[in-house]
Scaffold this motif. Structure first.
Motif, PDB file in Angstrom:
ATOM      1  N   LEU A  73       0.824  -1.216   0.000  1.00 40.24           N
ATOM      2  CA  LEU A  73       0.000   0.000   0.000  1.00 40.24           C
ATOM      3  C   LEU A  73       0.856   1.263   0.000  1.00 40.24           C
ATOM      4  N   ASP A  74       2.091   1.157   0.489  1.00 43.98           N
ATOM      5  CA  ASP A  74       2.981   2.323   0.522  1.00 43.98           C
ATOM      6  C   ASP A  74       3.630   2.619  -0.833  1.00 43.98           C
ATOM      7  N   LEU A  75       3.450   1.749  -1.808  1.00 48.07           N
ATOM      8  CA  LEU A  75       4.046   1.957  -3.136  1.00 48.07           C
ATOM      9  C   LEU A  75       3.167   2.915  -3.938  1.00 48.07           C
ATOM     10  N   SER A  76       3.182   4.178  -3.549  1.00 44.15           N
ATOM     11  CA  SER A  76       2.274   5.167  -4.139  1.00 44.15           C
ATOM     12  C   SER A  76       2.619   5.490  -5.587  1.00 44.15           C
ATOM     13  N   TYR A  77       3.917   5.590  -5.902  1.00 42.94           N
ATOM     14  CA  TYR A  77       4.279   5.894  -7.295  1.00 42.94           C
ATOM     15  C   TYR A  77       3.971   4.696  -8.197  1.00 42.94           C
ATOM     16  N   MET A  78       4.211   3.486  -7.692  1.00 39.84           N
ATOM     17  CA  MET A  78       3.851   2.304  -8.485  1.00 39.84           C
ATOM     18  C   MET A  78       2.349   2.276  -8.741  1.00 39.84           C
ATOM     19  N   SER A  79       1.568   2.760  -7.785  1.00 42.81           N
ATOM     20  CA  SER A  79       0.120   2.835  -7.974  1.00 42.81           C
ATOM     21  C   SER A  79      -0.227   3.736  -9.151  1.00 42.81           C
ATOM     22  N   LYS A  80       0.487   4.867  -9.271  1.00 43.17           N
ATOM     23  CA  LYS A  80       0.260   5.760 -10.414  1.00 43.17           C
ATOM     24  C   LYS A  80       0.627   5.073 -11.729  1.00 43.17           C
ATOM     25  N   VAL A  81       1.742   4.349 -11.724  1.00 39.84           N
ATOM     26  CA  VAL A  81       2.181   3.629 -12.921  1.00 39.84           C
ATOM     27  C   VAL A  81       1.158   2.561 -13.297  1.00 39.84           C
ATOM     28  N   ILE A 133      -6.265  13.850 -10.491  1.00 42.97           N
ATOM     29  CA  ILE A 133      -7.477  13.034 -10.370  1.00 42.97           C
ATOM     30  C   ILE A 133      -8.666  13.912  -9.997  1.00 42.97           C
ATOM     31  N   ALA A 134      -8.428  14.878  -9.110  1.00 44.38           N
ATOM     32  CA  ALA A 134      -9.507  15.744  -8.625  1.00 44.38           C
ATOM     33  C   ALA A 134     -10.124  16.591  -9.731  1.00 44.38           C
ATOM     34  N   THR A 135      -9.397  16.810 -10.823  1.00 46.80           N
ATOM     35  CA  THR A 135      -9.922  17.649 -11.915  1.00 46.80           C
ATOM     36  C   THR A 135     -10.787  16.872 -12.892  1.00 46.80           C
ATOM     37  N   ARG A 136     -10.815  15.546 -12.777  1.00 56.75           N
ATOM     38  CA  ARG A 136     -11.541  14.726 -13.749  1.00 56.75           C
ATOM     39  C   ARG A 136     -12.838  14.171 -13.169  1.00 56.75           C
ATOM     40  N   PHE A 147       2.907   7.900 -22.149  1.00 56.69           N
ATOM     41  CA  PHE A 147       2.783   7.208 -20.858  1.00 56.69           C
ATOM     42  C   PHE A 147       3.229   8.164 -19.757  1.00 56.69           C
ATOM     43  N   ASP A 148       2.281   8.647 -18.938  1.00 52.82           N
ATOM     44  CA  ASP A 148       2.571   9.665 -17.926  1.00 52.82           C
ATOM     45  C   ASP A 148       1.856   9.327 -16.620  1.00 52.82           C
ATOM     46  N   PRO A 149       2.538   8.682 -15.678  1.00 52.32           N
ATOM     47  CA  PRO A 149       1.917   8.308 -14.401  1.00 52.32           C
ATOM     48  C   PRO A 149       1.404   9.495 -13.596  1.00 52.32           C
ATOM     49  N   GLU A 150       1.946  10.694 -13.834  1.00 47.50           N
ATOM     50  CA  GLU A 150       1.508  11.853 -13.051  1.00 47.50           C
ATOM     51  C   GLU A 150       0.071  12.255 -13.367  1.00 47.50           C
TER      52      GLU A 150
END
Length: 354
Positions: free
Chosen positions: A205-213, A280-283, A270-273
Motif C-alpha cells: 500500500l505504501d508503493l504510491s508511485y507504483m500505484s500511479k504507474v 485526479i480531482a480535476t476529472r 505514458f505519464d503516471p503523473e
C-alpha cells in the motif's frame, strides 16, 4: 493471502533467473502469465500448481476458451439474456466444468472445513459454515438478501478472480521509459527498507508511485475495452435530444474514454503523473473505468492490484527491463481476444541487476 503471493513472487524471480541465462529476450505477457496463474491457483482455488517448471496445457486451454470471442458471446451482446432463455452460456461447458470440478476437489480434500491456509477457499468455507450470506447488496440499501453457498456459487466467485493481468503492458512501458522505471525501483528500495525488507500488505500500500504507474497502464490498456450495462430507468442526457429508455442496452467505450484528448492530453504518452491526487480531482469520476464503477465494479480489483504489485516489487528489485531489437513501438490488438492482448506479443529484455 500475502504469504502465498510473496512465495509465488520469489519463485517467479527464480524462474526469470533461469530462463534469462540462455536468452534475455522474453515475450512479456506469456512470461508474467506464469506468475498470475500460479498466484490465482494458490490464492483463489487453494492449490499449488508449478507453472514455472512445466507447461500446464489445461490452464492454457482454459485461458484461450475464457478470453476468445465466440458466437454465443456476440449473440448475448446483441440480445442480452438470450443465452439464459435458450439454455446457453457465455463460456464453453468445459470451462464451467473445470472450475466446478476444481472447487469440488479442494472442498473434498479439506473435508468441507476451512484450514489454516487462509486462502479464498478457506474464507468462503468459513462463510458456508454460517449457511448463507446476508446483508445489504448496495450502499444506502437496508434490504436484507441471502445467498446459499453451494459448490456452484463458490466456483463462480473463484472464477471471477481468474482475470487477466496488466503487468505485461506495464513492464513493456517501463522498458520504453527508463526514467519512470528508475523512479519505481527507487520507491521499492525505500519501502522495503522502511518495512525491514518484508513485502507486507502495508508495504504494498505504501508503493504510491507504483500505484500511479499501475493506473496509467490501465488507462492506456484497459483490460476490457468496453462495458455493457442495461439502464434501470429512462434518462434524458442533459444538453441533448437523446433519451435512454429503461432496459436499453448501453455500450460504454472504455478504451475511447481513456484515450480522449479532452480528458487526457497526449493520450499516447505514458505519464503516471496523470494519477496524482491533484490531477485526479480535476476529472469526472467516470473518466477512469478499467474495473467498472459502482456496485457492479469488478470484485477482483483489489486482488489484481496487490498480486501485481507484489510481483513487480520482487521482479524489479533484481531485474531491469529494456527494449530488445524486436520490441515494437507500435502494435495492434488480437481481434479475437475478449480482453486487450497485443497481436504477436511484446518481446523485451530482462537484465539481471548487480
Amino acid at each position: 493471502m500475502m504469504y502465498l503471493l510473496t512465495e509465488r513472487g520469489d519463485k517467479f524471480v527464480e524462474y526469470i533467473t533461469r530462463i534469462t541465462e540462455f536468452n534475455k529476450e522474453q515475450e512479456v505477457h506469456s512470461t508474467v502469465q506464469k506468475f498470475t496463474q500460479a498466484a490465482i491457483a494458490a490464492c483463489a482455488f487453494g492449490v499449488d500448481i508449478d507453472t514455472f517448471d512445466q507447461e500446464h496445457e489445461k490452464l492454457q486451454m482454459i485461458d484461450r476458451k475464457m478470453f476468445t470471442v465466440s458466437f454465443g458471446r456476440e449473440l448475448e451482446m446483441m440480445y442480452p439474456g438470450i443465452l439464459n432463455k435458450i439454455g446457453g452460456s457465455l463460456f464453453p461447458k468445459e470451462v464451467a466444468a473445470f472450475f466446478l470440478n476444481l472447487v469440488e476437489h479442494v472442498i473434498a480434500q479439506r473435508n468441507g472445513e476451512p484450514t489454516n491456509r487462509n486462502d479464498f477457499m478457506d474464507l468462503i468455507l468459513n462463510l458456508r459454515k454460517e449457511k448463507h450470506i446476508s446483508g445489504p447488496m448496495m450502499e444506502n440499501d437496508d434490504t436484507e438478501r441471502s445467498l446459499d453457498i453451494t459448490d456452484e456459487v463458490m466456483a463462480a466467485q473463484a472464477f471471477v478472480l481468474y482475470s487477466a493481468s496488466t503487468m505485461g503492458f506495464l513492464l513493456y512501458q517501463l522498458a520504453l521509459n527508463p526514467d519512470i522505471q528508475d523512479k519505481v525501483v527507487a520507491e521499492i528500495k525505500e519501502v522495503l527498507v522502511k518495512h525491514n525488507g518484508e513485502m507486507t500488505l502495508q508495504a504494498v500500500l505504501d508503493l504510491s508511485y507504483m500505484s500511479k504507474v499501475f493506473d496509467e497502464t490501465l488507462r492506456m490498456y484497459p483490460i476490457a475495452p468496453d462495458l455493457r450495462r442495461k439502464s434501470s430507468s429512462t434518462y434524458k442526457i442533459p444538453g441533448t435530444n437523446i433519451t435512454i429508455e429503461k432496459n436499453q442496452l448501453v455500450k460504454i467505450p472504455i478504451l475511447g474514454i481513456h484515450h480522449d484528448e479532452t480528458i487526457y492530453p497526449n493520450p499516447e504518452v505514458f505519464d503516471p503523473e496523470r494519477f496524482s491526487p491533484e490531477n485526479i480531482a480535476t476529472r469526472h469520476s467516470c473518466a477512469f473505468l478499467p474495473f467498472g464503477v459502482g456496485p457492479r465494479h469488478c470484485i477482483g480489483l483489489r486482488f489484481a492490484q496487490v498480486q501485481s504489485r507484489v510481483c513487480l516489487a520482487k521482479l524489479l528489485s533484481q531485474f531491469r527491463v529494456e527494449p530488445s531489437n524486436n520490441t515494437p513501438r507500435q502494435f495492434s490488438y488480437e481481434p479475437r481476444r475478449v480482453v486487450l492482448y497485443p497481436k504477436g506479443g511484446l518481446p523485451i529484455n530482462f537484465i539481471k541487476r548487480h
